[in-house]
Scaffold this active site. Structure first.
Site, PDB file in Angstrom:
ATOM      1  N   ALA A 286       0.851  -1.191   0.000  1.00  0.00           N
ATOM      2  CA  ALA A 286       0.000   0.000   0.000  1.00  0.00           C
ATOM      3  C   ALA A 286       0.888   1.243   0.000  1.00  0.00           C
ATOM      4  O   ALA A 286       2.102   1.144   0.197  1.00  0.00           O
ATOM      5  CB  ALA A 286      -0.890   0.016   1.236  1.00  0.00           C
ATOM      6  N   LYS A 287       0.314   2.373  -0.257  1.00  0.00           N
ATOM      7  CA  LYS A 287       1.032   3.641  -0.112  1.00  0.00           C
ATOM      8  C   LYS A 287       0.006   4.739   0.063  1.00  0.00           C
ATOM      9  O   LYS A 287      -1.123   4.623  -0.428  1.00  0.00           O
ATOM     10  CB  LYS A 287       1.868   3.933  -1.367  1.00  0.00           C
ATOM     11  CG  LYS A 287       3.057   4.822  -1.101  1.00  0.00           C
ATOM     12  CD  LYS A 287       4.183   4.057  -0.439  1.00  0.00           C
ATOM     13  CE  LYS A 287       5.350   4.933  -0.119  1.00  0.00           C
ATOM     14  NZ  LYS A 287       6.490   4.125   0.367  1.00  0.00           N
ATOM     15  N   GLY A 288       0.389   5.796   0.763  1.00  0.00           N
ATOM     16  CA  GLY A 288      -0.533   6.898   0.952  1.00  0.00           C
ATOM     17  C   GLY A 288       0.208   8.211   0.976  1.00  0.00           C
ATOM     18  O   GLY A 288       1.447   8.236   1.019  1.00  0.00           O
TER      19      GLY A 288
END
Ligand code: NAD
Length: 427
Positions: free
Chosen positions: A116-118
């Site tokens: 994931a990444k944000g």
């Protein structure tokens, strides 16, 4: 009250699309593996892409509205895991690429996490600590149903740090009515962070750089290295490579680069920079241009700054034997064949900088056990896992007669695809 809308900065002209860059490598590996079309389609699309609007009251009483992202590329191997970055040019495509890289990284390292990444599109330099705290807490509140120790676990990335993670952990815990340390990694040690997390990525870079030198039969004591980016990853990699006997001849940060043919006393440079002094004011150093550092004659080049630094434009001018990608995506897909033609051994990002997520995994394990390891235990286990991953990727690349990058993608995709086949597609 006034309402401010954050204005997007002017586009960077020569920037390649990081998601397309990632997909070009994915496609090569998928075709070598003969990946089933359905599985290919499944793995190329992120599982979830969330965009949130984050309003906060600014210090001057106005309302600032920011855009935040969380992309979950995949959670087949386990809860998704990935950093949060704050920067003016954060965008969905960048998040998608970085999230996918996390999936592949965890797969290579044999870590039971997905990717994931944000991030938040903002200029952290223009925000006060108070505004950064509000931004982080409101972002967390907006994503309460996404984050969770068994679901999705953030970590620091560019312009976020231990304090940011502490705010996320506290906000999440306030809502769940219990202290939930395992919801983030990269926290301060006093609230459940792991020893060695801050240094882990640079340490992993050192381990694989030493492995690559051994493969090329270059003695550490006779090797030279240039490091682009003197932040967390670059400074630790420089320090630890020097401890291994490698001569660090060039260093840079966003403001400039320095060179010393005799090699730097890296601890002294770290001390100099920690006193808020400019890197280019360091004594006994020749100031050079940032692009000169990349093209400098050396054995190991460590790009440890940001994406798209080695491109089709400068790849032909590089003068190193090994590239160890401390940063995520520092080499564009178009530069790959040029580097291969030049015979440069590239240790790809999804392997080279996986030390960070590995110790993040250790942190999550320790938080869930409520039992904390010594720094020696953390470092020993990290070294062992990095060494194993390097050996596995090298072997896979040899088996398929491809670069280490494509070897790494093959290994990563194969494992996720096999897991997906065993689990099956629900409903
Ligand atoms: P950081 O903010 O601590 O350091 C970045 C450094 O790069 C700074 O010294 C900055 O001045 C320099 N820099 C920026 N643009 C530059 C340019 N054009 N030329 C030269 N120097 C430049 O960030 P970090 O945590 O060290 O991360 C660096 C890279 O490593 C990023 O790509 C990040 O995604 C990746 N990475 C970090 C970790 C981690 O654990 N910190 C883990 C995996 C990957």
């Amino acid at each position: 009250m006034n309402t401010q809308i954050y204005k997007e900065p002017a586009p960077i002209v020569d920037k390649e699309n990081p998601f397309e860059s990632m997909m070009e490598r994915f496609d090569v590996a998928a075709s070598i593996l003969g990946l089933d079309e359905g599985i290919y389609n499944y793995l190329k699309e992120p599982t979830r892409q969330i965009i949130v609007s984050i309003p906060i009251i600014m210090d001057d009483g106005s309302i600032g509205v920011f855009e935040g992202y969380r992309v979950i590329h995949n959670n087949i191997l386990g809860p998704s895991k990935g950093g949060i970055r704050y920067a003016p040019d954060v965008n969905l495509d960048e998040m998608k690429a970085l999230a996918a890289w996390m999936t592949w990284k965890c797969s290579i390292m044999n870590i039971p996490f997905g990717g994931a990444k944000g991030g938040i599109k903002c200029d952290p330099e223009k925000l006060s600590v108070n505004e950064l705290e509000k931004l982080t807490r409101r972002f967390t509140a907006n994503l309460l149903d996404v984050f969770g120790p068994d679901k999705d676990i953030p970590a620091p990335d560019m312009n976020t740090n231990e304090q940011t993670m502490a705010w996320i952990m506290d906000t999440y815990s306030m809502h769940t009515k219990k202290t939930e340390t395992a919801v983030v990694t990269g926290k301060p040690h006093i609230i459940g962070g792991s020893w060695g997390r801050k240094e882990a990525t640079g340490r992993g870079v050192m381990t694989v750089a030493v492995g690559a030198l051994e493969k090329l039969k270059i003695r550490k004591s006779e090797a030279t290295a240039s490091i682009q980016g003197f932040g967390n990853v670059g400074s630790v990699a420089a320090k630890l490579l020097k401890e291994q006997g490698v001569k660090i001849i060039a260093l840079s940060n966003i403001n400039g680069a320095i060179y010393n043919s005799k090699g730097f006393d890296v601890d002294d440079v770290i001390d100099h920079v920690s006193k808020q002094k400019s890197l280019t004011d360091y004594k006994n150093a020749e100031v050079i241009k940032n692009e000169e550092l990349l093209e400098m004659k050396c054995d190991v080049l460590v790009p440890a700054a940001k994406e798209d630094q080695i491109t089709a434009k400068n790849a032909g001018k590089l003068n190193c034997k090994i590239i160890v990608e401390g940063a995520n995506g520092p080499t564009t897909a178009k530069a790959d064949p040029i580097l291969q033609d030049k015979g440069i051994l590239v240790v790809p990002d999804i392997l080279a900088n996986a030390g960070g997520v590995t110790v993040s995994y250790f942190e999550w394990v320790q938080d869930r056990m409520g039992y904390f390891w010594t720094i020696d235990r953390v470092n020993r286990r990290l070294d062992r896992m990095m060494h194993q991953a390097f050996t596995d990727v090298y072997k896979t690349a040899g088996q398929y007669k491809v670069s280490l990058r494509i070897g790494a993608y093959i290994m990563a995709i194969d494992k996720v695809a096999k897991t997906l086949k065993v689990r099956g597609i629900y409903a």
